[in-house]
Design a protein around this motif. Sequence first.
Motif, PDB file in Angstrom:
ATOM      1  N   VAL A 274       0.865  -1.181   0.000  1.00  0.00           N
ATOM      2  CA  VAL A 274       0.000   0.000   0.000  1.00  0.00           C
ATOM      3  C   VAL A 274       0.899   1.228   0.000  1.00  0.00           C
ATOM      4  O   VAL A 274       2.088   1.157   0.311  1.00  0.00           O
ATOM      5  CB  VAL A 274      -0.946   0.036   1.218  1.00  0.00           C
ATOM      6  CG1 VAL A 274      -1.856  -1.176   1.238  1.00  0.00           C
ATOM      7  CG2 VAL A 274      -0.145   0.143   2.517  1.00  0.00           C
ATOM      8  N   SER A 275       0.327   2.366  -0.343  1.00  0.00           N
ATOM      9  CA  SER A 275       1.083   3.614  -0.351  1.00  0.00           C
ATOM     10  C   SER A 275       1.390   4.061   1.081  1.00  0.00           C
ATOM     11  O   SER A 275       0.617   3.793   2.007  1.00  0.00           O
ATOM     12  CB  SER A 275       0.271   4.706  -1.062  1.00  0.00           C
ATOM     13  OG  SER A 275       0.851   5.977  -0.848  1.00  0.00           O
ATOM     14  N   ALA A 276       2.513   4.728   1.238  1.00  0.00           N
ATOM     15  CA  ALA A 276       2.876   5.270   2.549  1.00  0.00           C
ATOM     16  C   ALA A 276       1.915   6.371   2.987  1.00  0.00           C
ATOM     17  O   ALA A 276       1.893   6.753   4.159  1.00  0.00           O
ATOM     18  CB  ALA A 276       4.306   5.799   2.515  1.00  0.00           C
ATOM     19  N   GLU A 277       1.116   6.869   2.039  1.00  0.00           N
ATOM     20  CA  GLU A 277       0.145   7.920   2.352  1.00  0.00           C
ATOM     21  C   GLU A 277      -1.211   7.345   2.782  1.00  0.00           C
ATOM     22  O   GLU A 277      -2.120   8.091   3.149  1.00  0.00           O
ATOM     23  CB  GLU A 277      -0.055   8.831   1.134  1.00  0.00           C
ATOM     24  CG  GLU A 277       1.210   9.519   0.648  1.00  0.00           C
ATOM     25  CD  GLU A 277       1.784  10.489   1.677  1.00  0.00           C
ATOM     26  OE1 GLU A 277       0.993  11.009   2.506  1.00  0.00           O
ATOM     27  OE2 GLU A 277       3.008  10.710   1.659  1.00  0.00           O
ATOM     28  N   THR A 278      -1.363   6.024   2.762  1.00  0.00           N
ATOM     29  CA  THR A 278      -2.618   5.383   3.153  1.00  0.00           C
ATOM     30  C   THR A 278      -2.958   5.722   4.606  1.00  0.00           C
ATOM     31  O   THR A 278      -2.080   5.701   5.480  1.00  0.00           O
ATOM     32  CB  THR A 278      -2.514   3.857   2.997  1.00  0.00           C
ATOM     33  OG1 THR A 278      -2.151   3.554   1.652  1.00  0.00           O
ATOM     34  CG2 THR A 278      -3.823   3.172   3.336  1.00  0.00           C
ATOM     35  N   ALA A 279      -4.231   6.012   4.858  1.00  0.00           N
ATOM     36  CA  ALA A 279      -4.654   6.357   6.214  1.00  0.00           C
ATOM     37  C   ALA A 279      -4.494   5.166   7.153  1.00  0.00           C
ATOM     38  O   ALA A 279      -4.695   4.011   6.757  1.00  0.00           O
ATOM     39  CB  ALA A 279      -6.104   6.820   6.205  1.00  0.00           C
ATOM     40  N   ILE A 280      -4.124   5.443   8.392  1.00  0.00           N
ATOM     41  CA  ILE A 280      -3.927   4.388   9.390  1.00  0.00           C
ATOM     42  C   ILE A 280      -5.199   3.574   9.581  1.00  0.00           C
ATOM     43  O   ILE A 280      -5.157   2.350   9.777  1.00  0.00           O
ATOM     44  CB  ILE A 280      -3.445   5.003  10.714  1.00  0.00           C
ATOM     45  CG1 ILE A 280      -1.990   5.483  10.552  1.00  0.00           C
ATOM     46  CG2 ILE A 280      -3.555   4.016  11.871  1.00  0.00           C
ATOM     47  CD1 ILE A 280      -1.423   6.223  11.732  1.00  0.00           C
ATOM     48  N   SER A 281      -6.349   4.235   9.506  1.00  0.00           N
ATOM     49  CA  SER A 281      -7.614   3.523   9.664  1.00  0.00           C
ATOM     50  C   SER A 281      -7.802   2.473   8.568  1.00  0.00           C
ATOM     51  O   SER A 281      -8.334   1.384   8.814  1.00  0.00           O
ATOM     52  CB  SER A 281      -8.783   4.514   9.654  1.00  0.00           C
ATOM     53  OG  SER A 281      -8.804   5.254   8.437  1.00  0.00           O
ATOM     54  N   GLU A 282      -7.358   2.783   7.345  1.00  0.00           N
ATOM     55  CA  GLU A 282      -7.466   1.822   6.251  1.00  0.00           C
ATOM     56  C   GLU A 282      -6.545   0.618   6.473  1.00  0.00           C
ATOM     57  O   GLU A 282      -6.899  -0.516   6.150  1.00  0.00           O
ATOM     58  CB  GLU A 282      -7.134   2.495   4.918  1.00  0.00           C
ATOM     59  CG  GLU A 282      -8.143   3.537   4.467  1.00  0.00           C
ATOM     60  CD  GLU A 282      -7.786   4.118   3.110  1.00  0.00           C
ATOM     61  OE1 GLU A 282      -7.270   3.361   2.266  1.00  0.00           O
ATOM     62  OE2 GLU A 282      -8.025   5.325   2.900  1.00  0.00           O
ATOM     63  N   VAL A 283      -5.354   0.894   6.999  1.00  0.00           N
ATOM     64  CA  VAL A 283      -4.429  -0.201   7.302  1.00  0.00           C
ATOM     65  C   VAL A 283      -5.014  -1.084   8.396  1.00  0.00           C
ATOM     66  O   VAL A 283      -4.928  -2.321   8.351  1.00  0.00           O
ATOM     67  CB  VAL A 283      -3.050   0.357   7.728  1.00  0.00           C
ATOM     68  CG1 VAL A 283      -2.135  -0.767   8.203  1.00  0.00           C
ATOM     69  CG2 VAL A 283      -2.397   1.108   6.570  1.00  0.00           C
ATOM     70  N   MET A 284      -5.636  -0.452   9.368  1.00  0.00           N
ATOM     71  CA  MET A 284      -6.296  -1.198  10.443  1.00  0.00           C
ATOM     72  C   MET A 284      -7.354  -2.128   9.866  1.00  0.00           C
ATOM     73  O   MET A 284      -7.444  -3.315  10.242  1.00  0.00           O
ATOM     74  CB  MET A 284      -6.930  -0.205  11.421  1.00  0.00           C
ATOM     75  CG  MET A 284      -7.742  -0.850  12.524  1.00  0.00           C
ATOM     76  SD  MET A 284      -6.707  -1.855  13.600  1.00  0.00           S
ATOM     77  CE  MET A 284      -7.976  -2.681  14.548  1.00  0.00           C
ATOM     78  N   SER A 285      -8.146  -1.638   8.947  1.00  0.00           N
ATOM     79  CA  SER A 285      -9.191  -2.454   8.317  1.00  0.00           C
ATOM     80  C   SER A 285      -8.576  -3.602   7.514  1.00  0.00           C
ATOM     81  O   SER A 285      -9.108  -4.718   7.501  1.00  0.00           O
ATOM     82  CB  SER A 285     -10.054  -1.584   7.395  1.00  0.00           C
ATOM     83  OG  SER A 285     -10.712  -0.575   8.122  1.00  0.00           O
ATOM     84  N   LYS A 329      -6.779   9.153  10.921  1.00  0.00           N
ATOM     85  CA  LYS A 329      -6.722   9.878   9.653  1.00  0.00           C
ATOM     86  C   LYS A 329      -5.290  10.188   9.199  1.00  0.00           C
ATOM     87  O   LYS A 329      -5.089  10.665   8.087  1.00  0.00           O
ATOM     88  CB  LYS A 329      -7.511  11.182   9.770  1.00  0.00           C
ATOM     89  CG  LYS A 329      -9.019  10.962   9.984  1.00  0.00           C
ATOM     90  CD  LYS A 329      -9.762  12.283  10.045  1.00  0.00           C
ATOM     91  CE  LYS A 329     -11.260  12.053  10.245  1.00  0.00           C
ATOM     92  NZ  LYS A 329     -12.002  13.340  10.317  1.00  0.00           N
ATOM     93  N   LYS A 330      -4.312   9.909  10.059  1.00  0.00           N
ATOM     94  CA  LYS A 330      -2.928  10.199   9.694  1.00  0.00           C
ATOM     95  C   LYS A 330      -2.407   9.141   8.727  1.00  0.00           C
ATOM     96  O   LYS A 330      -2.863   7.992   8.727  1.00  0.00           O
ATOM     97  CB  LYS A 330      -2.041  10.237  10.940  1.00  0.00           C
ATOM     98  CG  LYS A 330      -2.345  11.405  11.870  1.00  0.00           C
ATOM     99  CD  LYS A 330      -1.369  11.439  13.030  1.00  0.00           C
ATOM    100  CE  LYS A 330      -1.631  12.641  13.936  1.00  0.00           C
ATOM    101  NZ  LYS A 330      -0.700  12.684  15.083  1.00  0.00           N
ATOM    102  N   PRO A 331      -1.433   9.501   7.883  1.00  0.00           N
ATOM    103  CA  PRO A 331      -0.875   8.502   6.947  1.00  0.00           C
ATOM    104  C   PRO A 331      -0.069   7.454   7.691  1.00  0.00           C
ATOM    105  O   PRO A 331       0.570   7.744   8.710  1.00  0.00           O
ATOM    106  CB  PRO A 331       0.002   9.342   6.014  1.00  0.00           C
ATOM    107  CG  PRO A 331       0.365  10.556   6.813  1.00  0.00           C
ATOM    108  CD  PRO A 331      -0.817  10.832   7.698  1.00  0.00           C
ATOM    109  N   ILE A 332      -0.047   6.252   7.165  1.00  0.00           N
ATOM    110  CA  ILE A 332       0.658   5.145   7.810  1.00  0.00           C
ATOM    111  C   ILE A 332       2.166   5.391   7.879  1.00  0.00           C
ATOM    112  O   ILE A 332       2.862   4.797   8.719  1.00  0.00           O
ATOM    113  CB  ILE A 332       0.359   3.815   7.068  1.00  0.00           C
ATOM    114  CG1 ILE A 332       0.915   2.615   7.840  1.00  0.00           C
ATOM    115  CG2 ILE A 332       0.915   3.858   5.653  1.00  0.00           C
ATOM    116  CD1 ILE A 332       0.338   2.453   9.207  1.00  0.00           C
TER     117      ILE A 332
END
Length: 598
Positions: A274-285, A329-332
């Motif tokens: 995934v992109s380093a700009e992906t939101a932390i919430s998305e990584v959590m999901s 909402k912060k980037p991963i």
Amino acid sequence: MSILHNELTKILDGKQLTPHFQPIVSLSQKKIMGYEALIRGPSDSPLHSPFNLFDTAERFDCSIKLEYICRELTIKRYAALNIKEKLFINVSPSVLLQPDFKKGETLKFLDQFGVDPRFVVIELTEHQPTDDFQLMREAVTHYRKMGFEIAIDDLGAGYSGLRLWSELQPEYVKIDMHFIQGINNDPVKLNFVRSIQNIASSLNCNVIAEGIETEEEFKAVEQLGITHAQGYYFARPTAIPLEKVDESLFVVSTQPSQLNATKASHIAQYIRPVSAETAISEVMSLFHNESDLTILPLVDDNVAAGIIFRDHFLFKLFSSRYGIELYGKKPIKTFIEKTPLSFDQNTPIESVSKQLTDSMRNDQAFIISSDGKYIGVGTILKLLEEITRQQIRNARHANPLTLLPGSVPINEQIDQLLAANIPFSFGYFDLDHFKPFNDVYGYSAGDNIIKAVADTLTRYIPAESGMVGHIGGDDFIVIFMGHDWLTRCENILESFENTVPAYYTDADVRAGGIHAENRAGESCFFPLISLSVGLVDSMSTAQCQSHVDIADLASEAKKQAKKIDGNSYFINHRIAPKTPENPESFAHNPVVKLHVVG
């Protein structure tokens, strides 16, 4: 007012300075990652060279003014050229510490010309002793808060480089060119740079090797695991910077043991990044929905920026008081603690293992790339499994006494070298008077002599210089890589001659040998054990078709060497290959006998 002072004033008032840019190359990604800005005065001026320019400015108390003008012109030119890579700007610590130093000037220039501070590296160049480390730390903190990275220049040449490194903890250290030039032939320099690389790895700091001028220096640096390089080998400083480094310069430093070694690509597992700009919430999901996902690479433009580990990510996220509400909402990329280790897919797994060990990091996974582009992830577990499997395979063909490779792997390596047209020289080492020694002193003493030969050979032929094999009894084979093969052979013979007396009684040493029965059962006097070496140079091995041809040449040379008393060698020069049209024995130049140690 002196002529030089007038010249300096004219240059500064008219801003008659030209920035040149020299590439800094990422060796893992095989591309330019930044440029060091180097200032030149007018071409027709006595202050054209940087040394004269800055020395004169210091003499007339104009260093601060000169540095500000250099920064302004450099940033302006960098912006005008629309360079996308990092910009390394030289800054003198002594200037930072002067009372009239103005904070914020560099940022003002960046704002004026539209340059992001995150693309700028402040390179501290030390030409005078630095005493006030507290002020230095404050100045560096000031720059870091604005988004700059820090580099220390000429490590090893300054007055307090290691102290600066410890105090400032820079993102980059540049090793002074003195330690790089000739590193391929200087074990002291090699060990110094290796130590610096090991320290840097443990501090998550990038090492830049300055002053690389030759292919041999590049190979030596690359083998040490240095991540970045700079020097005339890649490009000279120019007003219009080089945009891309010639890929042919990234030569592969081939060692015999690496030719048929398992490569990093064998343990690579492709994990969709995934992109380093992906939101932390998305990584959590993502982790929630894919229970088997334990490692997540962060990749943008095919270049890996980090690795997120499931357990560590969840622990850090939920150990916080507000957890997902605070970070969601912060980037991963905010969870990236250090740049991941990266290896090219063609790196032998033994080299991967060594660099991981030398780095003194406990990373559980690493990036595997092809020409700098992400292709997958390797894990420590997979690496250990493959190394274990390879060690079991090698053990089947190793000599049980010395644990050196036997004839099967040696012959495979020779044929691989010939097929790849890689030059090498060859040596056949055989003990003289070994049987009578064995008869008089016993098999245990004989085994110790055999091990002494193995120790001597491996000490003078490290992995990067060749390969040592034990093909049975008192016969050893050496594949020499590099131009210093004959010197290494001479050193081996001299060292062995000094070692042998320790295996005899004092009386036998004084007598110069022992009395024992020969093969006919007659009592004879036998001198102390020595080595006879049959050598085949690289020009001759290049004309051979297989390991069988080389073995024939080396055996013939060894027979000639055995006719010479004491530790000696004999070089066989082949001038014509055996072909179907010419099935006769090989033709040779007159062979030169060389008695090295008597």
